[in-house]
Design an enzyme around this catalytic site. Structure first.
Site, PDB file in Angstrom:
ATOM      1  N   GLN A   1       4.877  -3.967   5.706  1.00 40.00           N
ATOM      2  CA  GLN A   1       5.698  -4.582   4.667  1.00 40.00           C
ATOM      3  C   GLN A   1       4.792  -5.038   3.516  1.00 40.00           C
ATOM      4  OE1 GLN A   1       8.574  -3.643   5.016  1.00 40.00           O
ATOM      5  NE2 GLN A   1       9.835  -4.849   6.363  1.00 40.00           N
TER       6      GLN A   1
ATOM      7  N   ARG B   1      10.925  -2.434 -11.771  1.00 46.75           N
ATOM      8  CA  ARG B   1       9.496  -2.130 -11.679  1.00 46.75           C
ATOM      9  C   ARG B   1       9.074  -1.308 -12.886  1.00 46.75           C
ATOM     10  NH1 ARG B   1       8.228  -0.190  -5.611  1.00 46.75           N
ATOM     11  NH2 ARG B   1       6.133  -0.841  -6.210  1.00 46.75           N
TER      12      ARG B   1
ATOM     13  N   ASN C   1       4.465   2.951  -6.396  1.00 44.34           N
ATOM     14  CA  ASN C   1       4.578   2.759  -7.838  1.00 44.34           C
ATOM     15  C   ASN C   1       3.448   3.405  -8.633  1.00 44.34           C
ATOM     16  OD1 ASN C   1       6.479   1.703  -9.638  1.00 44.34           O
ATOM     17  ND2 ASN C   1       5.136  -0.008 -10.162  1.00 44.34           N
TER      18      ASN C   1
ATOM     19  N   PRO D   1       0.827  -1.209   0.000  1.00 47.72           N
ATOM     20  CA  PRO D   1       0.000   0.000   0.000  1.00 47.72           C
ATOM     21  C   PRO D   1       0.860   1.256   0.000  1.00 47.72           C
ATOM     22  CG  PRO D   1      -0.758  -1.564   1.668  1.00 47.72           C
ATOM     23  CD  PRO D   1       0.550  -2.075   1.163  1.00 47.72           C
ATOM     24  N   GLU D   2       0.345   2.309  -0.627  1.00 50.33           N
ATOM     25  CA  GLU D   2       1.056   3.580  -0.661  1.00 50.33           C
ATOM     26  C   GLU D   2       0.467   4.527   0.379  1.00 50.33           C
ATOM     27  OE1 GLU D   2       1.707   4.924  -4.707  1.00 50.33           O
ATOM     28  OE2 GLU D   2       1.788   2.847  -5.423  1.00 50.33           O
TER      29      GLU D   2
ATOM     30  N   LYS E   1       5.010   4.661   5.265  1.00 48.63           N
ATOM     31  CA  LYS E   1       4.197   3.455   5.112  1.00 48.63           C
ATOM     32  C   LYS E   1       4.076   2.682   6.420  1.00 48.63           C
ATOM     33  CE  LYS E   1       5.226   3.141   0.188  1.00 48.63           C
ATOM     34  NZ  LYS E   1       5.702   2.309  -0.933  1.00 48.63           N
TER      35      LYS E   1
END
Length: 274
Positions: free
Chosen positions: A70, A262, A169, A2-3, A53
């Site tokens: 994590q 990525r 991302n 999760p962002e 995070k």
């Protein structure tokens, strides 16, 4: 993973369920935390906040629980002590008369004193949290202007939590698109106007995603797509995971590239110079 917007929404939900209500029971799976079950029972959760995070749970009595999900950690809320039906491993449970909060599968959980929080090994390395109420546009712009970051490639820098915390991302690709910048450059290669556009996009899209539950696309575009019958997946983003689809703004075909293991997504017409 999760962002920032998702972590802050989780913190908000935990605050709503736990704040200012006496704790009726706690469970810590790790032996190093067992002593706090008795110490904190009967006290209250005073606040829950995100830091990058990670999540900080502030207990009455000068205790702060640091937790980082994590890749696999997940908080779940239930009413009246009901436990979720899941195969995940329970790490923490906090109960009050109305709600129960369960943290599953997280591997990083620590109990701190408030004065220890700023010096925690993860927290002290964070850049300004774009979603923290005290973080201004100027603070984010200062990061884009900072000499320490000028030789870094933008695609790598935007994932560095020491630059601006909370970006992951999907926000990375969306920010670069909204700012209209070529994603292939180092920070030093962008003009002053482009750095201002990046700072503005960082703040605007992060906060839009927080407010909408993960949608970064312009509201007018979202409404138009809804009228056309498009699903949430098609409505949500400008470019992220929209490879080979048409750009909502210019109609060009969205491209993807892998960088640093990525993928990034971009519009060649909106972002690349002729």
């Amino acid at each position: 993973m999760p962002e920032g917007p998702e972590i802050w929404r989780t913190a908000d939900s935990l605050s709503y369920a736990l704040n200012d209500k006496p704790i009726t029971g706690l469970h810590f799976a790790f032996d190093t935390l067992k002593e706090f079950e008795a110490e904190l029972k009967g006290k209250q959760v005073e606040n829950v906040e995100a830091r990058g995070k990670a999540i900080l749970t502030f207990f009455e009595g000068d205790r702060v629980m640091y937790s980082h999900n994590q890749l696999y950690g997940k908080w779940m809320l239930r009413e009246n002590g009901k436990q979720p039906d899941t195969n995940r491993k329970l790490r923490v449970a906090i109960h009050n008369k109305d709600h129960s909060a369960y943290l599953y599968s997280a591997s990083q959980i620590e109990m701190l004193r408030p004065e220890e929080v700023p010096e925690h090994s993860y927290i002290k390395k964070l850049g300004p949290d774009v979603l923290h109420p005290d973080t201004s546009y100027e603070a984010i712009l200062d990061q884009y202007r900072g000499e320490a970051f000028q030789n870094r490639k933008l695609t790598t820098l935007l994932l560095d939590q020491g630059f601006v915390s909370g970006i992951g991302n999907y926000l990375r690709s969306e920010i670069m698109f909204y700012a209209g910048v070529d994603p292939h450059n180092k920070l030093r290669d962008y003009s002053a106007d482009e750095k201002e556009a990046l700072a503005s996009a960082t703040v605007k899209l992060s906060r839009r995603s927080y407010e909408t539950g993960g949608v970064t696309n312009d509201p007018s575009i979202v409404e138009a797509l809804k009228r056309e019958g498009a699903g949430r997946r098609d409505q949500r983003f400008f470019v992220y995971k929209r490879t080979d689809n048409r750009c909502h703004k210019c109609g060009a075909v969205i491209r993807e590239e892998k960088t640093g293991g990525r993928k990034i997504y971009y519009c060649p017409d909106c972002q690349l110079e002729e």
